[in-house]
Design a protein around this motif. Structure first.
Motif, PDB file in Angstrom:
ATOM      1  N   PRO A  75       3.462  -2.266   2.052  1.00  0.00           N
ATOM      2  CA  PRO A  75       4.173  -3.152   1.190  1.00  0.00           C
ATOM      3  C   PRO A  75       3.265  -4.066   0.755  1.00  0.00           C
ATOM      4  O   PRO A  75       3.241  -4.649  -0.321  1.00  0.00           O
ATOM      5  CB  PRO A  75       5.183  -3.381   2.163  1.00  0.00           C
ATOM      6  N   LYS A  79       1.757  -5.379  -3.154  1.00  0.00           N
ATOM      7  CA  LYS A  79       1.693  -6.694  -3.597  1.00  0.00           C
ATOM      8  C   LYS A  79       0.332  -7.158  -4.005  1.00  0.00           C
ATOM      9  O   LYS A  79       0.159  -7.713  -5.247  1.00  0.00           O
ATOM     10  CB  LYS A  79       2.007  -7.614  -2.471  1.00  0.00           C
ATOM     11  N   ASN A 114       9.008 -12.418  -6.599  1.00  0.00           N
ATOM     12  CA  ASN A 114       8.554 -12.958  -5.349  1.00  0.00           C
ATOM     13  C   ASN A 114       7.052 -13.762  -5.086  1.00  0.00           C
ATOM     14  O   ASN A 114       6.591 -13.860  -4.136  1.00  0.00           O
ATOM     15  CB  ASN A 114       8.324 -11.514  -4.500  1.00  0.00           C
ATOM     16  N   ALA A 177       4.671  -8.156   4.633  1.00  0.00           N
ATOM     17  CA  ALA A 177       5.897  -7.857   4.013  1.00  0.00           C
ATOM     18  C   ALA A 177       6.682  -7.192   5.039  1.00  0.00           C
ATOM     19  O   ALA A 177       5.974  -6.362   6.031  1.00  0.00           O
ATOM     20  CB  ALA A 177       5.621  -6.993   2.844  1.00  0.00           C
ATOM     21  N   SER A 309      11.063  -3.393  -1.083  1.00  0.00           N
ATOM     22  CA  SER A 309       9.909  -3.384   0.145  1.00  0.00           C
ATOM     23  C   SER A 309       9.672  -2.033   0.322  1.00  0.00           C
ATOM     24  O   SER A 309      10.662  -1.626   0.993  1.00  0.00           O
ATOM     25  CB  SER A 309      10.364  -4.231   1.296  1.00  0.00           C
TER      26      SER A 309
END
Length: 419
Positions: A75, A79, A114, A177, A309
């Motif tokens: 995760p 990102k 996010n 995450a 996620s």
């Protein structure tokens, strides 16, 4: 007109297909980015890239990608890599011609919701001397990464360029995450306005099925509370417990499928309710950025992303998804006309248009209905016969003329497109 419209749609589809790109196929030709390419697929970022018309990929070679991946879970890697996908087109020429020497570009990370502030944007600065620096758009962030080389470009659709090292934005790598097991599914759904759905999955025990599946991959489509209040939603209290369980499992897919993946889905997708007795599948259609799920009974737009996620993805949907296996029988009065189409009854039901008056079947007007068929054999002696034959001929002539015009124009259009 219909044929011409279909031709135009076909040509448009062909043009769209020719302009489409596939980042996985592009990077397959460059083994030095095989690890980067692999993580784009694992995180489903490749699917998102392929749905974008204009995009730039800041690629990392195997050494830099290995160092990034070794220290962080999937995760977090997703990102970080999202920061390396720019929603604009930059090739070598454009990088060295940045107006005012510096610009800011939005990344895919910014679109997730996010990324607070402009943490999901990247600063690109021409450092002169042939160097271009990349860094976080947060003020004061260093430009640690630099442009290395141009890998592949399809102007002005997609560009792949190599940078020297990963772009690090504050908090992206330090804040881990949550894993799928850490996500409170019911809490996230209640916060998203899906309390009715939560009460049903808890009462039936389907929540445990979701939690088990989430460890390997789960995508959940949760109807909002307003969706259950819609007038066309059947009375769920009339379902057996097994049917209710199937309905709730129908709202989940045993794989991680974020919105970008759904956009590229063409085949029907199986749900947790799929079994040997029924397909219980969903079809996906896309229009722009909107994704619609079709059940065969109804359809629903994918409204918002609640959780993304890896390997868990939770969406809200506008309508309750009704599988045809449970609800397809009631709204289908169509099978009734099928017996009427049997050879004997059909002519009797359709031939006597004045069937409301039984006497008219034996009345004198019956023979004239045959006279138009026999009129070519005999001379047109009566005025009624003349008017009948003229009425039959008059609409035929414009129709034939229109058909000829459309045929000719269609041929010309097809010739133009083919040339």
């Amino acid at each position: 007109m219909g044929a011409m419209r279909r031709l135009l749609v076909f040509v448009a589809v062909c043009l769209a297909v020719s302009d489409a790109h596939n980042i996985t196929d592009i990077l397959d030709g460059f083994p030095e980015y095989s690890l980067f390419n692999s993580y784009l697929s694992q995180t489903r970022l490749a699917d998102e890239i392929n749905t974008r018309e204009t995009i730039t990929i800041l690629a990392l070679n195997n050494g830099e990608m290995s160092a990034l991946a070794a220290k962080h879970p999937l995760p977090v890697i997703k990102k970080a890599l999202s920061l390396h996908i720019l929603l604009d087109y930059f090739d070598a020429g454009k990088l060295h011609q940045i107006s005012d020497g510096s610009t800011t570009s939005t990344t895919l990370f910014q679109t997730t919701g996010n990324a607070p502030g402009n943490i999901g944007s990247v600063n690109i600065t021409d450092l002169k001397g042939g160097k271009v620096g990349f860094g976080s758009a947060i003020p004061g962030s260093p430009l640690d990464s630099t442009y290395t080389k141009e890998v592949k470009k399809i102007p002005y659709n997609i560009s792949v360029i190599e940078i020297s090292q990963p772009i690090i934005a504050p908090g992206v790598l330090t804040a881990p995450a949550p894993s799928a097991s850490d996500v409170n599914i019911t809490g996230a759904l209640e916060k998203a306005g899906c309390k009715t759905f939560v009460s049903l999955i808890v009462k039936t025990g389907v929540l445990k099925v979701y939690q088990t599946a989430a460890e390997k991959g789960l995508t959940l489509f949760a109807p909002s509370d307003e969706a259950f209040k819609a007038a066309d939603v059947p009375d769920l209290s009339k379902l057996t417990n097994a049917e209710l369980v199937s309905l709730l499992q129908y709202h989940a897919v045993a794989s991680y499928s974020p919105k970008g993946t759904l956009k590229t889905t063409t085949d029907p997708i199986s749900t947790l309710a799929t079994n040997g007795a029924g397909k219980f599948d969903l079809k996906v259609s896309t229009a722009g950025d909107d994704v619609t799920l079709k059940t065969g009974v109804d359809s629903s737009r994918v409204a918002s992303t609640v959780v993304d996620s890896t390997p868990l993805c939770i969406f809200t949907v506008d309508n309750v998804l009704l599988p045809a296996e449970l609800f397809g029988k009631s709204p289908s009065p169509a099978p009734a006309p099928e017996p009427v189409t049997s050879p004997a009854p059909a002519p009797e039901a359709s031939a006597p248009s004045p069937a409301d008056a039984p006497a008219s079947i034996d009345s004198p007007p019956a023979p004239p209905t045959e006279s138009p068929e026999k009129s070519p054999a005999g001379a047109p002696t009566s005025h009624s016969e003349n008017t009948t034959s003229e009425s039959e001929k008059s609409p035929a002539s414009p129709a034939a003329l229109l058909n000829a015009i459309l045929t000719v124009s269609g041929s010309v259009i097809i010739s133009i497109f083919l040339s």
